[in-house]
Design a protein around this motif. Structure first.
Motif, short mmCIF file in Angstrom:
data_model
loop_
_atom_site.label_atom_id
_atom_site.label_comp_id
_atom_site.label_asym_id
_atom_site.label_seq_id
_atom_site.Cartn_x
_atom_site.Cartn_y
_atom_site.Cartn_z
N GLY A 88 0.81 -1.21 0.00
CA GLY A 88 0.00 0.00 0.00
C GLY A 88 0.85 1.26 0.00
O GLY A 88 2.04 1.24 -0.31
N ASP A 89 0.23 2.37 0.38
CA ASP A 89 0.90 3.67 0.44
C ASP A 89 0.68 4.29 1.81
O ASP A 89 -0.38 4.13 2.41
CB ASP A 89 0.33 4.63 -0.62
N VAL A 90 1.69 5.04 2.28
CA VAL A 90 1.54 5.80 3.52
C VAL A 90 2.28 7.12 3.35
O VAL A 90 3.30 7.19 2.65
CB VAL A 90 2.06 5.00 4.74
N PHE A 91 1.74 8.18 3.96
CA PHE A 91 2.34 9.51 3.86
C PHE A 91 2.93 9.91 5.21
O PHE A 91 2.34 9.64 6.26
CB PHE A 91 1.29 10.54 3.43
N ASN A 92 4.11 10.54 5.17
CA ASN A 92 4.78 11.03 6.37
C ASN A 92 4.72 12.54 6.39
O ASN A 92 5.04 13.20 5.39
CB ASN A 92 6.24 10.57 6.37
N LEU A 93 4.34 13.11 7.54
CA LEU A 93 4.27 14.56 7.70
C LEU A 93 5.01 14.96 8.96
O LEU A 93 5.01 14.24 9.96
CB LEU A 93 2.81 15.03 7.81
N ASN A 94 5.64 16.15 8.92
CA ASN A 94 6.38 16.68 10.06
C ASN A 94 6.59 18.17 9.83
O ASN A 94 6.61 18.64 8.69
CB ASN A 94 7.73 15.94 10.18
#
Length: 355
Positions: A88-94
């Protein structure tokens, strides 16, 4: 969109606090915690286990009905996180990242948030996601090391030396089938209790060791082969074919032709991904399967030799002993104190009956 903010004061807070936000209970087995995704949010589970050396291993196998953010805000300790996506896909935010960073199959992402900053994993809606997050508590890990951090290479000191998280760091990595293989071993582990915790601790160190090696290559550019996503997918197809067709494998040129990559490129990618030639990879897969079959204790060596695609029993015994230090017959006939698993279980059952 659903958003769950976990304010973490202790390494073991993550799963219990997430369970509280989900309004559901969680399971604890020694130091391994598991929370199921509530049916109104989706399905799947999230697990986490922390070790005395400062490593924490978290696995996510989940599906959310709507876009979902899980926000980690560490209030006391300052971790490094390695997020590796299996499916699948996952998004990283910071706060330090100018825009969200997407990782997909076999890609990874390093992040070391600045003190007080958060790290968010965003899961797309109606998307089956499988990922592993290795978390390193830098202060604990520093105490665990038998040497001073100042002795390690600058490329690693910039990550591990900033124990107080004065600077934020992030790094998007390339494809890594090797780490995916290790994570699948964790997923497939049937052990329970104390043996399971030790197995997961060992695999966490294995992931860390391999990913540090890849991080050094990616940051310095030394020893890294430029491989496209299409070529990595080709290698993934080859390894899947090898594992499913050991008894009747094609030649290496035929394997390369099957996935549309020339032989030299295929060999180069295998060296980059596994640190082995294609033949060495095939040999190890054969020996691993042979060990599993021998451990059952109900299949003769000649049958096993055929099942793993070898022609010579003497050659099989030779390479098996080179790898494992014992002959196949010693395992099959439980010599030198080795007891196949099924016989060991029978022995335990008889002992219970006697008692």
């Amino acid at each position: 969109m659903s958003r769950f903010l976990i304010e973490i004061q202790d390494v073991n807070d993550t799963i219990p606090k997430l369970a509280s936000l989900f309004k559901i209970g969680f399971k604890a087995d020694l130091t391994e915690y598991t929370v199921l995704i509530p049916s109104d949010l989706g399905k799947g589970k999230i697990t986490g286990v922390n070790f005395p050396n400062g490593l924490g291993l978290y696995t996510y196998r989940c599906y959310f009905h709507e876009e979902t953010e899980i926000v980690h805000k560490n209030l006391v300790f300052n971790p490094i996180r390695l997020v590796h996506c299996i499916q699948g896909d996952v998004f990283n935010l910071n706060e330090e990242i100018p825009e969200e960073i997407k990782i997909t199959n076999h890609e990874h992402f390093f992040i070391a948030p600045k003190k007080g900053d958060s790290h968010t994993l965003k899961f797309p809606k109606e998307n089956t996601v499988s990922l592993c997050c290795l978390e390193i508590d830098r202060a604990k890990f520093k105490k665990y090391l038998p040497f001073e951090l100042t002795e390690i290479e600058p490329v690693f000191y910039s990550l591990f030396g900033d124990v107080n998280a004065l600077q934020g760091k992030y790094h998007t990595g390339m494809f890594s089938l090797k780490v995916s293989d290790i994570i699948h071993e964790i997923y497939n582990c049937k052990e329970t209790g104390f043996p399971r915790i030790n197995f997961m601790g060992a695999k966490s160190l294995e992931i860390l060791s391999y990913m540090l090696s890849r991080y050094r290559k990616e940051v310095t550019g030394k020893g890294l082969i430029n491989v496209t996503g299409r070529e990595y997918k080709a290698v993934e197809k080859v390894t899947e074919y090898i594992n499913n067709n050991l008894a009747n494998l094609e030649t290496i040129p035929e394997l390369a032709l099957r996935v549309g990559v020339n032989v030299n490129k295929l060999q180069a990618i295998f060296q980059s991904v596994f640190g082995q030639t294609v033949n060495e990879y095939i040999r190890d897969v054969r020996l691993s399967k042979a060990l599993s079959l021998l451990s059952r204790g109900d299949i003769q060596i000649g049958e096993i030799v055929q099942e793993v695609g070898l022609n010579s029993r003497s050659y099989f015994s030779k390479i098996f002993k080179e790898k494992y230090g014992v002959l196949p017959r010693q395992i099959l006939h439980h010599e030198s104190g080795f007891i196949p698993e099924h016989l060991n279980e029978q022995k335990k059952s008889k002992k219970k009956e006697v008692n």
